[in-house]
Design an enzyme around this catalytic site. Sequence first.
Site, short mmCIF file in Angstrom:
data_model
loop_
_atom_site.label_atom_id
_atom_site.label_comp_id
_atom_site.label_asym_id
_atom_site.label_seq_id
_atom_site.Cartn_x
_atom_site.Cartn_y
_atom_site.Cartn_z
N GLU A 1 6.63 -29.53 69.44
CA GLU A 1 5.88 -29.50 70.35
C GLU A 1 6.39 -31.66 70.21
O GLU A 1 5.86 -32.64 69.30
CB GLU A 1 4.24 -29.17 70.46
CG GLU A 1 4.60 -27.76 70.92
CD GLU A 1 3.09 -27.40 70.97
OE1 GLU A 1 1.74 -28.27 70.68
OE2 GLU A 1 3.21 -25.96 71.84
N CYS B 1 -4.73 -27.81 56.65
CA CYS B 1 -5.79 -28.38 56.92
C CYS B 1 -6.42 -26.76 57.65
O CYS B 1 -6.03 -26.29 58.75
CB CYS B 1 -5.89 -29.42 57.60
SG CYS B 1 -4.75 -30.86 57.30
N CYS C 1 -6.84 -27.10 61.73
CA CYS C 1 -5.11 -27.27 62.41
C CYS C 1 -4.87 -25.73 62.92
O CYS C 1 -4.47 -25.52 62.04
CB CYS C 1 -5.00 -28.03 61.46
SG CYS C 1 -3.30 -28.76 61.79
N GLU D 1 3.12 -33.00 58.15
CA GLU D 1 2.93 -34.25 58.11
C GLU D 1 3.54 -35.48 57.44
O GLU D 1 4.61 -34.98 56.92
CB GLU D 1 2.09 -34.02 56.04
CG GLU D 1 2.32 -35.04 54.73
CD GLU D 1 1.00 -36.02 55.97
OE1 GLU D 1 0.30 -36.13 55.98
OE2 GLU D 1 1.77 -37.40 55.32
N CYS E 1 -4.84 -32.82 69.69
CA CYS E 1 -4.47 -33.56 68.64
C CYS E 1 -5.52 -32.01 67.92
O CYS E 1 -6.65 -31.36 68.16
CB CYS E 1 -6.09 -34.34 68.04
SG CYS E 1 -5.65 -35.76 68.29
S1 SF4 Z 1 -0.43 -30.88 61.06
FE1 SF4 Z 1 -1.38 -32.81 59.91
S2 SF4 Z 1 -3.82 -31.90 60.32
FE2 SF4 Z 1 -2.51 -30.21 60.45
S3 SF4 Z 1 -2.31 -28.94 58.65
FE3 SF4 Z 1 -0.20 -30.87 58.30
S4 SF4 Z 1 -1.55 -32.52 58.28
FE4 SF4 Z 1 -3.15 -30.87 57.96
#
Ligand code: SF4
Length: 353
Positions: free
Chosen positions: A92, A116, A119, A174, A347
């Site tokens: 995305e 996380c 998320c 990440e 987010c």
């Molecule tokens: S995208 Fe960012 S917030 Fe989501 S699990 Fe990965 S590091 Fe964590």
Amino acid sequence: MQDFFDFSRQQLQGLCSERFSVPILHADTLFREAYKAFLSHPWQASQLPKKLQETMSVEFSTEAVRADQERLSRYDHSVKFLAKLGDGELVETVLMPERGRVTVCISSQVGCAQACTFCYTGRMGLKRNLSAGEIVGQVMMANSWIRQHPGWLSKLGYPEGTLITNVVFMGMGEPLDNVENVSRSLDILNDPLGLNLSLRRISVSTAGHLDGIKEILRLQPKVTLALSLHASTERERSQLMPINRKWPITEVLAFLKKQYAGTKKSILIQYTVIHGVNDSLEHAARLVELLRGLPIKLNLIPLNDVEPTRFTAPDPARLEAFRDFVHQNQVRVMIRYSKGQDIGAACGQLVVQ
Ligand code: SF4
């Protein structure tokens, strides 16, 4: 097919001299035609040698990333793209117009390994890293969409011809788990003959990947770093963000304090505020202590609780009290409401269903 956007200008110069035995200045032409003139077949520019034109038209493509779907927010004009990659995987990408800027939020991985707990992307697990070309390709896809929809920005008062001004690596993944390709994409995005996006206008966000922070600051010392903090103690952070067990936040912040001492640079700190988890004044006081001595801007982001989970959005009054406390303690702080909440682009909402 090779992805044209995967090549820096220096790599194209290498191709010109070693593969095609033509002057390396043709790499400049290729770059300008692709990134400034937006030609989908930049090798067809008339001033390029025939041999180079013919070979590149057979072997190269600028379509490794395509917009498969797009959704336009009715509330804040952001646009979410489902971007299809060459192997059919989806990521995305979100375009957000705001205060004279046009920011694109891009993905660096298909899924994410960091898991996380709050998320949606983290629930997918990691499928693979994106290449530098797939990262750059998202910016080009979004710029092409802007060019095809001139009314989108003009009705918001932007001057004609405005394109993307800022890039944030805050989409899926990440970025510092994919630091080499992220760094290569920065070289391409920053090239003065290409999109010429200043590194000050590009933010790379991390959940606290200390090895990756050291590496990206070594490779790209001018890049803007954004750190997702979300908690004020090691124990609470480890519960929300498993990466904290490997790189405790006090270690990460100690490194950053040393690294940024005596510079004019600042770090963007993102703190997702979650009801009953990290939104009390005690949390705010610990946060102030944790960040003391670090040149930061703090963004408080109320959690987007679009689907029922054990986490919910904070109470507005508590959120404001949190913000006021932090502000009174000389921290530069803003409450940032995520854009694109009605299109699943905010987010923590990014997930390929
Ligand atoms: S995208 Fe960012 S917030 Fe989501 S699990 Fe990965 S590091 Fe964590």
